[in-house]
Design a protein around this motif. Structure first.
Motif, PDB file in Angstrom:
ATOM      1  N   GLY A 159      85.951   7.978  31.317  1.00  0.00           N
ATOM      2  CA  GLY A 159      86.246   8.263  29.919  1.00  0.00           C
ATOM      3  C   GLY A 159      85.123   8.959  29.175  1.00  0.00           C
ATOM      4  N   SER A 160      84.111   9.465  29.897  1.00  0.00           N
ATOM      5  CA  SER A 160      82.989  10.147  29.249  1.00  0.00           C
ATOM      6  C   SER A 160      83.479  11.289  28.364  1.00  0.00           C
ATOM      7  N   THR A 161      82.867  11.393  27.191  1.00  0.00           N
ATOM      8  CA  THR A 161      83.209  12.484  26.270  1.00  0.00           C
ATOM      9  C   THR A 161      82.235  13.658  26.404  1.00  0.00           C
ATOM     10  N   VAL A 162      81.311  13.561  27.358  1.00  0.00           N
ATOM     11  CA  VAL A 162      80.352  14.652  27.573  1.00  0.00           C
ATOM     12  C   VAL A 162      81.067  15.829  28.234  1.00  0.00           C
ATOM     13  N   LYS A 163      81.087  16.941  27.541  1.00  0.00           N
ATOM     14  CA  LYS A 163      81.680  18.171  28.080  1.00  0.00           C
ATOM     15  C   LYS A 163      80.646  19.287  28.187  1.00  0.00           C
ATOM     16  N   THR A 164      79.721  19.308  27.220  1.00  0.00           N
ATOM     17  CA  THR A 164      78.701  20.353  27.191  1.00  0.00           C
ATOM     18  C   THR A 164      77.313  19.710  27.246  1.00  0.00           C
ATOM     19  N   TRP A 165      76.304  20.548  27.494  1.00  0.00           N
ATOM     20  CA  TRP A 165      74.926  20.051  27.507  1.00  0.00           C
ATOM     21  C   TRP A 165      74.539  19.494  26.146  1.00  0.00           C
ATOM     22  N   LYS A 166      75.046  20.099  25.087  1.00  0.00           N
ATOM     23  CA  LYS A 166      74.746  19.659  23.714  1.00  0.00           C
ATOM     24  C   LYS A 166      75.230  18.232  23.467  1.00  0.00           C
ATOM     25  N   ASP A 167      76.267  17.829  24.212  1.00  0.00           N
ATOM     26  CA  ASP A 167      76.769  16.457  24.068  1.00  0.00           C
ATOM     27  C   ASP A 167      75.779  15.423  24.609  1.00  0.00           C
ATOM     28  N   ILE A 168      74.851  15.859  25.446  1.00  0.00           N
ATOM     29  CA  ILE A 168      73.830  14.956  25.991  1.00  0.00           C
ATOM     30  C   ILE A 168      72.623  14.912  25.061  1.00  0.00           C
ATOM     31  N   ARG A 169      72.104  16.109  24.714  1.00  0.00           N
ATOM     32  CA  ARG A 169      71.005  16.202  23.753  1.00  0.00           C
ATOM     33  C   ARG A 169      71.296  17.348  22.801  1.00  0.00           C
ATOM     34  N   SER A 170      71.116  17.102  21.544  1.00  0.00           N
ATOM     35  CA  SER A 170      71.529  18.068  20.511  1.00  0.00           C
ATOM     36  C   SER A 170      70.821  19.411  20.626  1.00  0.00           C
ATOM     37  N   GLU A 171      69.600  19.395  21.211  1.00  0.00           N
ATOM     38  CA  GLU A 171      68.847  20.653  21.319  1.00  0.00           C
ATOM     39  C   GLU A 171      69.248  21.483  22.539  1.00  0.00           C
ATOM     40  N   TRP A 172      70.091  20.933  23.388  1.00  0.00           N
ATOM     41  CA  TRP A 172      70.530  21.663  24.573  1.00  0.00           C
ATOM     42  C   TRP A 172      71.725  22.556  24.247  1.00  0.00           C
TER      43      TRP A 172
ATOM     44  N   GLU B 111      77.102  24.701  26.152  1.00  0.00           N
ATOM     45  CA  GLU B 111      77.745  25.334  27.305  1.00  0.00           C
ATOM     46  C   GLU B 111      78.436  24.252  28.121  1.00  0.00           C
ATOM     47  N   GLU B 112      79.651  24.532  28.572  1.00  0.00           N
ATOM     48  CA  GLU B 112      80.425  23.529  29.292  1.00  0.00           C
ATOM     49  C   GLU B 112      79.831  23.255  30.675  1.00  0.00           C
ATOM     50  N   ILE B 113      79.708  21.982  31.020  1.00  0.00           N
ATOM     51  CA  ILE B 113      79.116  21.562  32.287  1.00  0.00           C
ATOM     52  C   ILE B 113      80.180  21.522  33.378  1.00  0.00           C
ATOM     53  N   ALA B 114      79.806  21.993  34.570  1.00  0.00           N
ATOM     54  CA  ALA B 114      80.665  21.853  35.758  1.00  0.00           C
ATOM     55  C   ALA B 114      80.090  20.704  36.589  1.00  0.00           C
ATOM     56  N   PHE B 115      80.899  19.682  36.858  1.00  0.00           N
ATOM     57  CA  PHE B 115      80.422  18.468  37.506  1.00  0.00           C
ATOM     58  C   PHE B 115      80.751  18.461  39.003  1.00  0.00           C
TER      59      PHE B 115
ATOM     60  N   THR C 214      67.584  10.395  31.591  1.00  0.00           N
ATOM     61  CA  THR C 214      67.415   8.949  31.658  1.00  0.00           C
ATOM     62  C   THR C 214      68.628   8.336  32.352  1.00  0.00           C
ATOM     63  N   THR C 215      68.486   7.103  32.807  1.00  0.00           N
ATOM     64  CA  THR C 215      69.637   6.432  33.423  1.00  0.00           C
ATOM     65  C   THR C 215      70.739   6.211  32.391  1.00  0.00           C
ATOM     66  N   GLU C 216      70.364   6.024  31.121  1.00  0.00           N
ATOM     67  CA  GLU C 216      71.372   5.882  30.064  1.00  0.00           C
ATOM     68  C   GLU C 216      72.154   7.186  29.892  1.00  0.00           C
ATOM     69  N   GLU C 217      71.439   8.313  29.975  1.00  0.00           N
ATOM     70  CA  GLU C 217      72.133   9.603  29.872  1.00  0.00           C
ATOM     71  C   GLU C 217      73.037   9.832  31.083  1.00  0.00           C
ATOM     72  N   LEU C 218      72.574   9.438  32.267  1.00  0.00           N
ATOM     73  CA  LEU C 218      73.433   9.566  33.452  1.00  0.00           C
ATOM     74  C   LEU C 218      74.727   8.776  33.277  1.00  0.00           C
ATOM     75  N   LYS C 219      74.602   7.577  32.725  1.00  0.00           N
ATOM     76  CA  LYS C 219      75.809   6.761  32.492  1.00  0.00           C
ATOM     77  C   LYS C 219      76.718   7.434  31.476  1.00  0.00           C
ATOM     78  N   LYS C 220      76.137   7.927  30.417  1.00  0.00           N
ATOM     79  CA  LYS C 220      76.914   8.622  29.381  1.00  0.00           C
ATOM     80  C   LYS C 220      77.676   9.810  29.980  1.00  0.00           C
TER      81      LYS C 220
END
Length: 208
Positions: free
Chosen positions: A44-57, A60-64, A33-39
């Motif tokens: 200052g985003s605290t998203v580091k892993t896929w699980k930080d976006i959705r709990s069922e994911w 694993e650390e994301i490479a941006f 979603t666009t809200e998830e893209l913003k997150k």
């Protein structure tokens, strides 16, 4: 241009979209979603892993990966998603060379990035495109969805600008007319999406 006292004519010449990409081996991301893209991408985003976006994911650390800060694609994405041009998390790999981004995403199962739709089209065998949900359901960046604006908010018009005083020069007017008369084929060659014929005709009327 305004600050320099330059009056110009704005001419729309094509449509483009910004594709959000993951690695083809990524089996869990079916949309964002666009809200998830913003997150994910905001400063200052605290998203580091896929699980930080959705709990069922997976945890694993994301490479941006993203275009370099001098890119118009970078400016447009950050403005539309984060609300301010240039506002973005700092821990991403940026490059003005889209090939670097393609290689990075294609070589890492946990990569996530974005760049112009045209370059995705050239490399779709190496990448997986992510449908984006702006509230009306997930939409992929197809030519039709970019052209009709349903791939929102990551579809955009492309413009050229001509100094009004320069249009008095016959060689400038001839070039602009040539550009608009052949634009439908030119933009397809670089992977953009052509306008309807009547929009090119309207542009020609503006520079008569």
């Amino acid at each position: 241009a305004k600050a320099a006292g330059v009056e110009y004519v704005e001419l729309k010449v094509a449509f483009d979209g910004i594709a959000v990409l993951v690695n083809p081996d990524n089996t869990w991301v079916d949309r964002l979603t666009t809200e998830e893209l913003k997150k994910i991408w905001e400063p200052g985003s605290t998203v580091k892993t896929w699980k930080d976006i959705r709990s069922e994911w997976p945890e694993e650390e994301i490479a941006f990966y993203a275009p370099g800060t001098d890119s118009g694609t970078f400016d447009y994405f950050t403005d539309e998603i984060n609300g301010e041009s240039g506002a973005i998390r700092s821990d991403f790999t940026g490059s003005e060379d889209d090939n670097v981004l393609v290689q990075g995403i294609a070589g890492d199962k946990n990569a996530l990035g974005f760049f112009g739709h045209a370059y995705y089209e050239e490399n779709k065998d190496k990448l997986k495109v992510v449908p984006i949900d702006n509230g009306d359901g997930p939409i992929e960046p197809t030519a039709d969805a970019i052209k009709d604006g349903s791939y929102a908010p990551l579809s955009r018009p492309i413009f050229i600008y001509i100094n009004k005083s320069s249009l008095a020069r016959p060689e400038v007017k001839a070039f602009v007319n040539f550009y608009l008369e052949t634009a439908k084929d030119i933009v397809l060659d670089v992977g953009y999406i052509a306008l309807p014929d009547e929009e090119y005709e309207a542009g020609l009327e503006l520079v008569k």
